[in-house]
Enzyme design. Structure first.
Site, PDB file in Angstrom:
ATOM      1  N   MET A  43       4.865  -3.890   0.690  1.00 25.37           N
ATOM      2  CA  MET A  43       5.643  -3.518   1.447  1.00 25.37           C
ATOM      3  C   MET A  43       5.547  -2.807   2.133  1.00 25.37           C
ATOM      4  SD  MET A  43       8.008  -1.470  -1.680  1.00 25.37           S
ATOM      5  CE  MET A  43       7.295  -0.163  -1.565  1.00 25.37           C
ATOM      6  N   GLY A  52      -6.642  -0.708   1.532  1.00 27.37           N
ATOM      7  CA  GLY A  52      -6.504  -0.746  -0.138  1.00 27.37           C
ATOM      8  C   GLY A  52      -5.754  -2.683  -0.287  1.00 27.37           C
ATOM      9  N   HIS A  53      -5.036  -2.611   0.938  1.00 32.85           N
ATOM     10  CA  HIS A  53      -3.767  -3.913   1.005  1.00 32.85           C
ATOM     11  C   HIS A  53      -5.244  -4.777   1.671  1.00 32.85           C
ATOM     12  CE1 HIS A  53      -0.636  -1.234   1.373  1.00 32.85           C
ATOM     13  NE2 HIS A  53      -0.344  -1.696   0.106  1.00 32.85           N
ATOM     14  N   GLY A  87      -2.784  -5.100  -6.724  1.00 36.47           N
ATOM     15  CA  GLY A  87      -3.555  -4.134  -7.163  1.00 36.47           C
ATOM     16  C   GLY A  87      -3.194  -3.617  -8.181  1.00 36.47           C
ATOM     17  N   LYS A  98      -3.980  -0.509  -8.874  1.00 34.88           N
ATOM     18  CA  LYS A  98      -3.499   1.155  -9.081  1.00 34.88           C
ATOM     19  C   LYS A  98      -2.094   1.056  -9.378  1.00 34.88           C
ATOM     20  CE  LYS A  98      -0.977   3.305  -6.211  1.00 34.88           C
ATOM     21  NZ  LYS A  98       0.163   4.220  -6.124  1.00 34.88           N
ATOM     22  N   ASP A  99      -0.924  -0.710  -9.157  1.00 34.43           N
ATOM     23  CA  ASP A  99       0.427  -0.598 -10.284  1.00 34.43           C
ATOM     24  C   ASP A  99      -0.277  -1.095 -11.360  1.00 34.43           C
ATOM     25  OD1 ASP A  99       1.949   1.020  -8.108  1.00 34.43           O
ATOM     26  OD2 ASP A  99       0.997  -0.228  -6.759  1.00 34.43           O
ATOM     27  N   GLN A 151       3.109  -2.089 -13.627  1.00 39.44           N
ATOM     28  CA  GLN A 151       3.973  -4.293 -11.963  1.00 39.44           C
ATOM     29  C   GLN A 151       2.725  -4.944 -12.648  1.00 39.44           C
ATOM     30  OE1 GLN A 151       5.355  -3.319  -8.219  1.00 39.44           O
ATOM     31  NE2 GLN A 151       2.891  -4.160  -7.480  1.00 39.44           N
TER      32      GLN A 151
HETATM   33  O1  PAF Z   1       3.367  -2.834  -5.243  1.00 38.34           O
HETATM   34  C1  PAF Z   1       4.206  -3.266  -4.094  1.00 38.34           C
HETATM   35  O2  PAF Z   1       3.628  -3.253  -3.097  1.00 38.34           O
HETATM   36  C2  PAF Z   1       5.780  -3.776  -4.687  1.00 38.34           C
HETATM   37  O3  PAF Z   1       6.092  -3.328  -5.530  1.00 38.34           O
HETATM   38  C3  PAF Z   1       5.569  -5.025  -4.490  1.00 38.34           C
HETATM   39  C4  PAF Z   1       4.534  -5.664  -4.862  1.00 38.34           C
HETATM   40  C5  PAF Z   1       5.518  -5.728  -3.132  1.00 38.34           C
HETATM   41  C6  PAF Z   1       7.383  -5.564  -4.064  1.00 38.34           C
HETATM   42  O4  PAF Z   1       8.107  -4.864  -3.511  1.00 38.34           O
END
Ligand code: PAF
Length: 286
Positions: free
Chosen positions: A38, A44-45, A155, A157-158, A161
């Protein structure tokens, strides 16, 4: 040696544009990986992009602040946005293209489909953000369908998700491998997150307590202490340190179900807690 900054990756704003690019790569025999984000990118990204680059010759990073995964009370409008800064950072790690659609490209007028995941989406975050994972699953499915990668990197961290996306990809038979990458942390243990920018200097000092509490809880579990006791202690420690705790939970690391045989299952400790206006989440393998 040249001092020239690395070339900026191209930015595609439409699904047609990214598809055309990916078709050309495929025709040239290249492999494609996607790192969905996002924006508000941090190290981290960049680590995820580097991991993706090790697995595929071409890496797309998507940047889209997905309205569907924010509740009306959450920070969608205030979420940090800096496309130019993000693209400059991405150029340093060999990103081949940025997919940055506008809201109307992802959700045109009349859009009426959402993906609801059960299993790992139940409980934990969902108890506090009921629509969140439907929003995540829907946008991730759309990003995967738009970009058509064979690998997508997320990642840990989530962590919830990550498992929700894996479940969704399996259930919908999407032809993509979901790769999880270890959480990247500051030297003091705080997990990198775009939302750390909201922390005041005092809160920033206190924030690593969430990681330390999880580390100590994991050590106690490995030493044979009971899940219920360990979780209650971690929760109390966070409360005493000034956190407003949403949850600290011990779960099966593969399904996120409550553990039945603590000593014989892969386990994960997960926590979410608010420090001032910032909600922090973290997790750790046991
Ligand atoms: O982890 C994130 O940044 C968001 O939840 C993702 C996976 C890009 C979906 O919008």
């Amino acid at each position: 040696m040249s001092d020239k900054p690395p070339a900026l990756p191209p930015i595609d704003r439409t699904v047609d544009a990214i598809r055309t690019r990916v078709i050309a790569w495929r025709d040239a025999g290249e492999g494609v990986a996607l790192v969905p984000t996002m924006g508000a990118l941090h190290n981290g990204h960049l680590v995820l992009v580097t991991a993706a680059k090790e697995r595929a010759s071409r890496v797309i990073v998507s940047i889209f602040v997905n309205p569907l995964q924010f509740a009306p009370t959450e920070d969608f409008a205030a979420y940090p946005r800096d496309l130019d800064g993000d693209v400059a950072l991405l150029s340093t790690v060999g990103t081949d293209a940025v997919f940055a659609p506008e809201g109307a490209e992802m959700y045109p007028a009349g859009f009426a489909t959402q993906i609801t995941v059960g299993g790992p989406a139940e409980g934990l975050e969902t108890a506090f953000r009921p629509q969140h994972f439907a929003g995540v699953a829907t946008v991730v499915a759309k990003l995967l369908i738009a970009c058509g990668p064979e690998i997508a990197v997320f990642g840990e961290k989530d962590y919830q998700q990550l498992l929700v996306v894996r479940r969704m990809v399996r259930d919908l038979m999407l032809p993509v491998e979901i790769v999880g990458h270890a959480t990247v942390r500051e030297a003091d243990g705080l997990a990198l997150s775009s939302r750390n920018a909201y922390l005041s200097p005092e809160e920033r000092q206190q924030a690593p307590t969430i990681h330390r509490a999880l580390q100590d809880a994991a050590a106690a579990l490995r030493a044979g202490e009971l899940g219920g006791t360990v979780v209650a202690e971690a929760r109390q420690r966070l409360t005493e340190a000034g956190f407003d705790v949403d949850y600290v939970e011990l779960r099966n690391a593969e399904t996120l179900a409550l553990p039945v045989h603590q000593e014989r299952e892969p386990l994960r400790l997960l926590a979410a807690a608010r420090l001032g206006r910032t909600r922090l989440i973290d997790n750790i393998a046991v």
